[in-house]
Design a protein around this motif. Structure first.
Motif, short mmCIF file in Angstrom:
data_model
loop_
_atom_site.label_atom_id
_atom_site.label_comp_id
_atom_site.label_asym_id
_atom_site.label_seq_id
_atom_site.Cartn_x
_atom_site.Cartn_y
_atom_site.Cartn_z
N ARG A 17 0.79 -1.20 0.04
CA ARG A 17 -0.11 0.22 -0.08
C ARG A 17 0.81 1.19 -0.01
NH1 ARG A 17 -4.79 0.11 4.33
NH2 ARG A 17 -5.46 -1.73 2.82
N GLY A 18 0.46 1.99 -0.65
CA GLY A 18 1.40 3.37 -0.98
C GLY A 18 2.46 3.46 -1.90
N LYS A 19 2.62 2.37 -2.39
CA LYS A 19 3.87 2.13 -3.12
C LYS A 19 3.72 2.56 -4.68
CE LYS A 19 7.53 -1.23 -4.34
NZ LYS A 19 7.89 -2.71 -4.53
N VAL A 20 4.56 3.48 -5.26
CA VAL A 20 4.18 4.01 -6.39
C VAL A 20 4.32 3.08 -7.64
CG1 VAL A 20 4.96 6.01 -8.15
CG2 VAL A 20 4.84 6.34 -5.61
N GLN A 21 5.11 2.02 -7.58
CA GLN A 21 5.43 1.23 -8.65
C GLN A 21 4.07 0.39 -8.97
OE1 GLN A 21 8.29 -1.66 -7.79
NE2 GLN A 21 8.93 -2.23 -9.50
N LYS A 22 3.92 0.26 -10.07
CA LYS A 22 2.52 -0.52 -10.76
C LYS A 22 2.59 -1.92 -10.75
CE LYS A 22 -0.67 -0.26 -14.36
NZ LYS A 22 -1.07 0.24 -15.65
N ALA A 23 1.90 -2.60 -10.34
CA ALA A 23 1.81 -4.16 -10.50
C ALA A 23 1.27 -4.37 -11.76
CB ALA A 23 1.27 -4.75 -9.25
N HIS A 24 1.62 -5.49 -12.35
CA HIS A 24 1.09 -6.06 -13.98
C HIS A 24 0.27 -7.33 -13.53
CE1 HIS A 24 3.54 -2.88 -15.95
NE2 HIS A 24 4.49 -3.30 -15.03
N HIS A 25 -0.85 -7.66 -13.88
CA HIS A 25 -1.65 -8.60 -13.76
C HIS A 25 -1.64 -9.23 -15.00
CE1 HIS A 25 -3.97 -6.19 -10.23
NE2 HIS A 25 -2.68 -6.70 -10.08
N ILE A 26 -1.19 -10.58 -15.15
CA ILE A 26 -1.09 -11.36 -16.37
C ILE A 26 -1.64 -12.66 -16.48
CG2 ILE A 26 0.74 -12.39 -17.72
CD1 ILE A 26 1.06 -9.54 -17.79
N ARG A 32 -0.13 -20.86 -13.53
CA ARG A 32 -1.34 -21.01 -13.35
C ARG A 32 -2.28 -19.53 -13.16
NH1 ARG A 32 -1.84 -26.40 -9.54
NH2 ARG A 32 -0.73 -27.64 -10.77
N GLY A 33 -3.49 -19.39 -13.36
CA GLY A 33 -4.26 -18.19 -13.21
C GLY A 33 -3.67 -17.06 -13.46
N ILE A 34 -4.20 -16.11 -12.57
CA ILE A 34 -3.82 -14.52 -12.88
C ILE A 34 -2.71 -14.31 -11.84
CG2 ILE A 34 -4.51 -12.08 -12.80
CD1 ILE A 34 -7.23 -12.83 -13.44
N VAL A 35 -1.73 -13.83 -12.46
CA VAL A 35 -0.43 -13.56 -11.30
C VAL A 35 -0.26 -12.24 -11.50
CG1 VAL A 35 0.40 -15.84 -11.75
CG2 VAL A 35 1.27 -14.06 -13.32
N GLN A 36 0.63 -11.46 -10.55
CA GLN A 36 1.05 -10.05 -10.23
C GLN A 36 2.41 -10.12 -10.47
OE1 GLN A 36 -0.39 -8.63 -6.91
NE2 GLN A 36 -0.69 -6.69 -7.53
N LEU A 37 2.80 -9.24 -11.26
CA LEU A 37 4.46 -9.01 -11.82
C LEU A 37 4.65 -7.77 -11.37
CD1 LEU A 37 4.66 -11.34 -14.95
CD2 LEU A 37 5.17 -12.06 -12.59
N GLU A 38 5.97 -7.47 -11.13
CA GLU A 38 6.36 -6.33 -10.46
C GLU A 38 6.96 -5.14 -11.63
OE1 GLU A 38 8.63 -5.53 -6.28
OE2 GLU A 38 9.69 -6.97 -7.30
#
Length: 235
Positions: A17-26, A32-38
């Motif tokens: 929370r509060g981190k500016v860096q955007k996560a990428h949902h792939i 497997r499934g939807i993963v979150q990358l940095e």
């Protein structure tokens, strides 16, 4: 952070929370499934692993290591709790991916930008650290993924794992020429984009994915089902 019940659990949280860096949902590919990358570099490596026919499955943020000893922990929190109050300072590291090849080989992969490596050159030591405790870590930067390959990875990823549509191979073999452009295949020969992309991934159409971007005037060569040209991971 696990955001999909079908996805494998991650060893550490990607975005706080509060981190500016955007996560990428792939979604899709060989995780497997939807993963979150940095980072974008992680996204490209995820797509590269998914494209490479030697890869069976990939596990994002799979495990956390104490690099002082090589001891693995299921999560970063578990590692920190193990040594809390002991006075011992672990060397905490969570690789971006665990990669399992078709032949059973397992290695870890770290995706880092050249800019990050210039600011944190200690990451360059990590492959040799892993080797010292009998593991393999592959370090990949954006310099190893050409702009053409980057574009092709994004276009082809949704079609990974699809079978050749019924009747597609006879249509390819019956074409008057074994070479045609992307535009000709769609407008004159009646192929769909999905059929063409699936045929590339099954090795029935060929182009140099590293140096040639898929676009309307790209020439495609009818091939014999060989996927050697898709082995693009620097193994």
């Amino acid at each position: 952070m696990k955001i999909d019940p079908e996805a494998r659990p991650a060893a550490r949280r990607i975005q706080k929370r509060g981190k500016v860096q955007k996560a990428h949902h792939i979604a899709g590919g060989k995780a497997r499934g939807i993963v979150q990358l940095e980072s974008i570099t992680e996204v490209d490596c995820h797509n590269l692993c998914s494209l490479d026919p030697r890869v069976h499955e990939i596990y994002p943020q799979p495990v956390t290591f104490d690099l002082n000893t090589g001891q693995p922990f299921a999560t970063k929190e578990e590692l920190l709790a193990r040594f809390q109050g002991t006075g011992y300072k672990p060397w905490v590291y969570t690789p971006d991916f665990k990669v399992v090849l078709i032949d059973g080989t397992i290695f870890f992969l770290e995706a880092k930008s050249e800019y990050t490596l210039s600011k944190q050159p200690e990451f360059l030591e990590y492959p040799s650290v892993f080797e010292s405790f009998g593991q393999q870590l592959l370090l990949i930067t954006e310099d190893e993924i050409s702009p053409e390959l980057k574009k092709n990875l994004g276009l082809l990823r949704p079609y990974i794992g699809r079978s050749m549509p019924e009747g597609l191979l006879p249509r390819l073999e019956a074409s008057a020429s074994n070479r045609f452009t992307y535009r000709e295949a769609i407008s004159e020969l009646g192929f769909t984009q999905g059929e063409l992309f699936t045929a590339i991934l099954t090795g029935h159409l060929f182009l140099d994915l590293y140096s040639t971007a898929l676009k309307k005037d790209t020439e495609l060569l009818v091939f014999k089902g060989c996927t050697k040209h898709l082995e693009l991971l620097p193994l």
